[in-house]
Design an enzyme around this catalytic site. Structure first.
Site, PDB file in Angstrom:
ATOM      1  N   HIS A 199      -9.432   7.915   3.420  1.00  0.00           N
ATOM      2  CA  HIS A 199      -9.512   6.456   3.386  1.00  0.00           C
ATOM      3  C   HIS A 199     -10.978   6.024   3.338  1.00  0.00           C
ATOM      4  CE1 HIS A 199      -5.759   7.507   5.460  1.00  0.00           C
ATOM      5  NE2 HIS A 199      -5.246   6.413   4.933  1.00  0.00           N
ATOM      6  N   ASP A 241      -4.560   0.729  -1.958  1.00  0.00           N
ATOM      7  CA  ASP A 241      -5.114  -0.538  -1.464  1.00  0.00           C
ATOM      8  C   ASP A 241      -5.075  -1.613  -2.539  1.00  0.00           C
ATOM      9  OD1 ASP A 241      -5.639   0.321   1.096  1.00  0.00           O
ATOM     10  OD2 ASP A 241      -7.762   0.743   0.739  1.00  0.00           O
ATOM     11  N   GLU A 255      -5.920   6.607  -1.784  1.00  0.00           N
ATOM     12  CA  GLU A 255      -5.890   5.458  -0.868  1.00  0.00           C
ATOM     13  C   GLU A 255      -6.439   4.200  -1.526  1.00  0.00           C
ATOM     14  OE1 GLU A 255      -4.311   5.553   1.868  1.00  0.00           O
ATOM     15  OE2 GLU A 255      -3.980   7.723   1.879  1.00  0.00           O
ATOM     16  N   ARG A 272     -12.615  -1.112   1.933  1.00  0.00           N
ATOM     17  CA  ARG A 272     -11.207  -1.318   1.637  1.00  0.00           C
ATOM     18  C   ARG A 272     -10.960  -2.796   1.342  1.00  0.00           C
ATOM     19  NH1 ARG A 272      -7.330   2.432   5.328  1.00  0.00           N
ATOM     20  NH2 ARG A 272      -5.957   1.865   3.596  1.00  0.00           N
ATOM     21  N   HIS A 276       1.641   4.143  -3.078  1.00  0.00           N
ATOM     22  CA  HIS A 276       1.375   5.580  -2.975  1.00  0.00           C
ATOM     23  C   HIS A 276       2.352   6.394  -3.818  1.00  0.00           C
ATOM     24  CE1 HIS A 276      -1.973   6.433  -0.432  1.00  0.00           C
ATOM     25  NE2 HIS A 276      -1.524   5.720   0.588  1.00  0.00           N
ATOM     26  N   HIS A 304       0.838  -1.206   0.000  1.00  0.00           N
ATOM     27  CA  HIS A 304       0.000   0.000   0.000  1.00  0.00           C
ATOM     28  C   HIS A 304       0.873   1.256   0.000  1.00  0.00           C
ATOM     29  CE1 HIS A 304      -3.458   2.553   1.452  1.00  0.00           C
ATOM     30  NE2 HIS A 304      -2.442   3.240   1.980  1.00  0.00           N
ATOM     31  N   GLU A 305       1.829   1.316   0.907  1.00  0.00           N
ATOM     32  CA  GLU A 305       2.666   2.518   0.997  1.00  0.00           C
ATOM     33  C   GLU A 305       3.544   2.664  -0.238  1.00  0.00           C
ATOM     34  OE1 GLU A 305       1.791   4.574   3.021  1.00  0.00           O
ATOM     35  OE2 GLU A 305       0.710   3.311   4.445  1.00  0.00           O
TER      36      GLU A 305
END
Length: 775
Positions: free
Chosen positions: A737, A676, A672, A743, A616, A612-613
């Site tokens: 989010h 995800d 976000e 999610r 980004h 996920h990070e």
């Protein structure tokens, strides 16, 4: 409690988020370390051995019955579960202590009555939600919250140790601050309103209370210098020294919109839907004003005018979903140009006054970055109108002083703290009322996060976790780059540049090394003064300390090893200007990560967080920054247009989801949601690659799931959560989010690998024919 803290001055970053977002600063069980191996077994007492064997026996019985029930259930949904094949080995299942407790935890959360191909979130979390009602006083409860509370207990125990056991002066300051918050001698209660009244006298008084305020001597410029520069309070706009998006190796002054007390602009503008919140806000303001000596009717009317002023600010505030294009909102100009854009005050004088705190000078030629020029231009019109009359000036002063008062009411006696309950209930459906030590642990972590982090790390962080986490990050980076090669919408040249950026992403894991060096940690907080019995004053000092620390960065090269989160934090983040991902020690624990548990679960939980990070760096905002963290166009125009078409699919998908009759804002949550989906895809590929290269692990008992199914179950269950309707509505309106349920559902319904692993029929809810894919 609103306070400018260190994180408010750090660079923009994208976090994994959590289920306690609506609670504000996040904050029961004792931390349990799971062990396995012959040495640990030998060290156990006879009673411990008997208990472990008993638990293992019971789980085997559960497994037998579970297999029978599952077999019966599979006659109804024969395509949805892939069974583990029979094994002739004596070791058919993993029966270590970790495996047993993990299997039990996973099992108790699953709702077997739900078809996983129709609603995987309910399948994975349905029983958890029923068994975990939201605790009294809280608005949200989930896996993140529970782990965060576990971390709080570790910090509490560390802070309660004797002073002579502290390793550094900084840690002693943390203990002093914690004690001032706990207030064992009832000093806060004895002082009552006095600390605030003393502050009001110093800042020139407040018309609401009538003391020390003289409208004839009042001046907006002077008031802003006092409240914002001396005491680091908010109001009208926001500004800070941060990394320059276009030259990320240097710091620059940045100015943006701001000034609202309530969480969203819509709260002010949609008066019908938010009637209760606005009513409670007025009640809260009135109660505080009366507690400080104001006459009730006069206070109510003056506060009503403050709300009216804030409503004008809301009208000119630009919605966050219209500010996602970083290149469009970036406006670099000289201070002299800012003076022409927003001449409601002298910006040169204002900034010079602030920088005197750190012995720096500024001229009107200094470059600043303005992110909301339209807002500042409109703000000027509003302020000029108010500043032209005596009554208007009173409203301006009342508003600015209110921003100071409200930010410090939590540092006063119980009547001040209780005054907020009604508004809090209206906003998030809970009055609060957590144990004082939990509030104080959170507050201490906010103010002295690195000192608290040193204590936390020594108490619980396992040394080998850092190296293992690094290996997983590299696996996921490799998988992400492999996924790039399969993208049809991206041209070859941009694909190579994207791979280059992925290679350049740096990571920081666990904690910054300097916090375990007493001298370096002391240097971090050398000019922060803390006293045991002065909680209000300690907060003022913390504000001023953070202001100085921020201003000192101007003109300095960027320190890219500085952390934005403290080590105990249950979260993770990506910073585009550093092209960097960070994973604090607080999240590197079960159920997210445990070197003793199945790798499928580690990759499904922590691996997806890492993915996920990393993703980004390539979401709708992160993709605008190159591998060095500089904002500019490095993709060709055709690929950008194709990228936007891919992201339009995500926007529409998530905008169609709704809770409490409210549709999600697919545009506001786009970054976000991209992260995800991309993170899940990269983590699953990384786990599949790992599984091919390593010996197959024994399955967990009683679950009757393959390892790949465990991957998706582990991913879903970290998002198990419950929320009040008010908190959920606020999250939908404000948060970048999506709610936890979506999610899970959103990402999995786009995953063809998920549908294959669970044999979901085409057109089932979790396997739609049309899927969205960006990365």
């Amino acid at each position: 409690m609103t306070r400018y803290k260190q994180a408010d001055f750090e660079e923009d970053s994208s976090s994994i988020g959590s289920t306690q977002i609506a609670e504000g600063v996040s904050a029961t069980a004792t931390h349990i370390r799971y062990h396995s191996g012959s040495t640990i077994w030998k060290s156990r007492s006879l009673l411990e051995k008997c208990l472990i064997l008993l638990v293992a026996s019971l789980l085997l019985i559960v497994f037998v019955f579970g297999s029978l029930l599952s077999a019966a259930g599979n006659r109804e949904h024969p395509l949805h579960v892939v069974h583990v094949g029979a094994q002739t080995s004596d070791e058919m299942y993993c029966l270590t202590e970790t495996c047993i407790t993990t299997a039990a935890s996973l099992l108790t959360s699953i709702d077997k009555s739900v078809d996983p191909c129709e609603d995987f979130y309910e399948f994975a979390c349905g029983s958890w939600v029923r068994a975990n009602p939201i605790p009294d006083g809280k608005s949200m409860w989930g896996t993140f919250t529970k782990l965060d509370q576990q971390n709080q207990l570790i910090v509490k125990n560390a802070l309660q140790k004797p002073f002579n056991s502290m390793k550094s002066k900084a840690e002693k300051k943390a203990k002093l601050y914690y004690l001032s918050c706990m207030d064992p001698n009832d000093t806060v209660e004895a002082l009552g309103a006095q600390p605030m009244l003393d502050l009001l006298r110093e800042v020139g008084g407040w018309n609401v209370t009538g003391d020390y305020f003289n409208i004839s001597n009042w001046n907006l410029q002077t008031t802003l210098h006092t409240l914002q520069n001396k005491y680091n309070m908010g109001g009208l706009f926001t500004w800070a020294v941060m990394e320059d998006d276009r030259n990320s190796s240097m710091y620059i002054i940045q100015v943006d919109q701001g000034g609202l007390t309530l969480p969203t602009r819509d709260t002010y503008l949609n008066k019908t839907a938010n009637e209760k919140v606005l009513k409670e806000y007025l009640e809260y303001m009135t109660k505080i004003g009366v507690l400080l000596g104001g006459e009730e009717n006069s206070t109510r009317e003056q506060m009503r005018e403050v709300i009216k002023f804030e409503t004008h600010l809301a009208e000119i505030t630009i919605p966050s979903d219209e500010r996602r294009d970083e290149e469009k909102v970036y406006h670099r100009m000289a201070v002299a140009d800012l003076e022409e854009l927003a001449p409601f005050m002298s910006w040169t004088e204002y900034l010079s006054d602030a920088l005197r705190l750190v012995n720096k000078k500024i001229t009107n030629k200094e470059k600043v970055v303005v992110y909301a020029p339209e807002y500042l231009a409109n703000l000027t019109k509003i302020i000029i109108e108010y500043n032209n009359t005596k009554e208007g000036k009173i409203v301006l002063n009342n508003y600015l002083v209110w921003q100071t008062v409200r930010s410090l009411t939590a540092c006063l006696s119980k009547p001040f703290r209780d005054a907020y309950k009604g508004l809090r209930k209206a906003l998030i459906g809970a009055e609060g009322g957590e144990e004082q030590w939990r509030y104080c642990v959170t507050d201490t972590n906010t103010v002295l996060g690195m000192a608290v982090g040193a204590m936390f790390v020594r108490e619980m962080f396992q040394g080998d976790a850092k190296a293992k986490a690094e290996e997983m990050i590299n696996d996921i980076r490799t998988a992400f780059k492999e996924n790039l090669k399969g993208l049809k919408w991206m041209d070859d040249e941009t694909q190579l540049l994207a791979e280059d950026k992925a290679n350049a992403i740096t990571d920081m894991i666990g904690f910054p090394d300097f916090i375990l060096n007493s001298d370096q940690l002391d240097e971090e907080y050398y000019d922060l003064n803390v006293k045991e019995d002065q909680y209000f004053t300690n907060n003022l000092h913390a504000n001023q300390y953070n202001m100085r620390r921020n201003l000192q960065k101007l003109g300095q090269p960027v320190n890219k090893t500085r952390w934005n989160m403290s080590p105990p934090t249950v979260n993770a983040y990506y910073t585009p200007t550093r092209n960097q991902i960070v994973f604090p020690a607080g999240i590197l624990q079960p159920p997210f990560y445990d070197i003793r548990q199945q790798q499928a679960l580690n990759y499904g939980a922590m691996g997806v967080v890492m993915g996920h990070e990393l993703t980004h760096a390539f979401d709708d905002q992160g993709r605008e920054y190159d591998k060095y963290g500089n904002l500019h166009q490095w993709w060709n125009n055709k690929t950008i247009e194709k990228f936007k078409k891919q992201t339009d699919c995500i926007v529409k998908q998530y905008s169609n989801y709704q809770l409490n009759n409210k549709h999600l804002n697919g545009k506001n949550t786009l970054g976000e949601n991209i992260a995800d989906n991309g993170g899940l895809k990269a983590a699953f590929r990384a786990y599949s690659d790992w599984a091919e290269m390593n010996k197959e692990e024994l399955p967990l008992p009683a679950l009757n799931m393959t390892h790949k199914q465990l991957f998706f179950l582990g991913f879903a269950q970290v998002w198990c959560s419950a929320s009040t309707d008010e908190a959920m509505n606020l999250q939908i309106e404000k948060d970048a989010h999506a709610p936890s349920k979506f999610r899970v559902i959103g990402s999995l319904s786009n995953s063809k690998e998920f549908s294959e692993v669970f044999n979901c029929p085409p057109r089932s809810k979790m396997n739609p024919l049309d899927k969205c894919e960006v990365w």
